[in-house]
Design a protein around this motif. Structure first.
Motif, PDB file in Angstrom:
ATOM      1  N   ASP A 198      44.133  46.339  38.616  1.00 29.69           N
ATOM      2  CA  ASP A 198      42.936  47.165  38.437  1.00 29.69           C
ATOM      3  C   ASP A 198      41.710  46.525  39.078  1.00 29.69           C
ATOM      4  O   ASP A 198      40.899  47.198  39.718  1.00 29.69           O
ATOM      5  N   ALA A 199      41.569  45.209  38.911  1.00 33.15           N
ATOM      6  CA  ALA A 199      40.430  44.505  39.506  1.00 33.15           C
ATOM      7  C   ALA A 199      40.495  44.544  41.031  1.00 33.15           C
ATOM      8  O   ALA A 199      39.478  44.774  41.701  1.00 33.15           O
ATOM      9  N   ALA A 200      41.684  44.342  41.584  1.00 33.27           N
ATOM     10  CA  ALA A 200      41.838  44.396  43.041  1.00 33.27           C
ATOM     11  C   ALA A 200      41.568  45.803  43.560  1.00 33.27           C
ATOM     12  O   ALA A 200      40.940  45.977  44.612  1.00 33.27           O
ATOM     13  N   GLY A 201      42.011  46.808  42.832  1.00 35.93           N
ATOM     14  CA  GLY A 201      41.754  48.190  43.235  1.00 35.93           C
ATOM     15  C   GLY A 201      40.276  48.528  43.215  1.00 35.93           C
ATOM     16  O   GLY A 201      39.767  49.208  44.105  1.00 35.93           O
ATOM     17  N   ALA A 202      39.576  48.024  42.206  1.00 34.40           N
ATOM     18  CA  ALA A 202      38.134  48.253  42.133  1.00 34.40           C
ATOM     19  C   ALA A 202      37.406  47.546  43.266  1.00 34.40           C
ATOM     20  O   ALA A 202      36.467  48.096  43.862  1.00 34.40           O
ATOM     21  N   PHE A 203      37.841  46.343  43.602  1.00 41.15           N
ATOM     22  CA  PHE A 203      37.226  45.600  44.709  1.00 41.15           C
ATOM     23  C   PHE A 203      37.447  46.314  46.036  1.00 41.15           C
ATOM     24  O   PHE A 203      36.525  46.440  46.845  1.00 41.15           O
TER      25      PHE A 203
ATOM     26  N   MET B 166      52.602  39.613  29.902  1.00 42.73           N
ATOM     27  CA  MET B 166      52.552  39.345  31.332  1.00 42.73           C
ATOM     28  C   MET B 166      52.275  40.626  32.116  1.00 42.73           C
ATOM     29  O   MET B 166      51.595  40.585  33.116  1.00 42.73           O
ATOM     30  N   LYS B 167      52.832  41.751  31.640  1.00 38.51           N
ATOM     31  CA  LYS B 167      52.570  43.015  32.316  1.00 38.51           C
ATOM     32  C   LYS B 167      51.103  43.391  32.222  1.00 38.51           C
ATOM     33  O   LYS B 167      50.548  43.966  33.151  1.00 38.51           O
ATOM     34  N   ASN B 168      50.486  43.040  31.093  1.00 37.13           N
ATOM     35  CA  ASN B 168      49.080  43.350  30.903  1.00 37.13           C
ATOM     36  C   ASN B 168      48.210  42.570  31.891  1.00 37.13           C
ATOM     37  O   ASN B 168      47.248  43.098  32.424  1.00 37.13           O
ATOM     38  N   VAL B 169      48.554  41.313  32.139  1.00 33.27           N
ATOM     39  CA  VAL B 169      47.798  40.500  33.095  1.00 33.27           C
ATOM     40  C   VAL B 169      47.951  41.066  34.502  1.00 33.27           C
ATOM     41  O   VAL B 169      46.972  41.162  35.255  1.00 33.27           O
TER      42      VAL B 169
END
Length: 72
Positions: free
Chosen positions: A10-15, A1-4
């Protein structure tokens, strides 16, 4: 769950980084080139700052909340 959660973070930070880059690029494009009518990113930033400055106490509180989202 921590990995998700880390992957989503990470995806939100990249966006967010992409959006920030597009905003900076549009401001520079507005400075360097004559943009079409109705599309003025510098005017939008000026309007945002004026909304904070003319908002009184509510504007100050909104600015503090907005600034708290920024990372140094």
């Amino acid at each position: 769950m921590k990995n998700v959660a880390a992957m989503i973070n990470d995806a939100a930070g990249a966006f967010v980084a992409l959006i920030k880059g597009l905003v900076v690029a549009s401001v520079f494009a507005g400075i360097l080139f004559n943009l079409p009518a109705g599309w003025n990113p510098i005017g939008g930033i000026v309007d945002l700052v004026n909304a904070f400055l003319t908002g009184g106490l509510a504007g100050l509180l909104a600015l503090l909340v907005f600034a708290s989202f920024m990372k140094s």
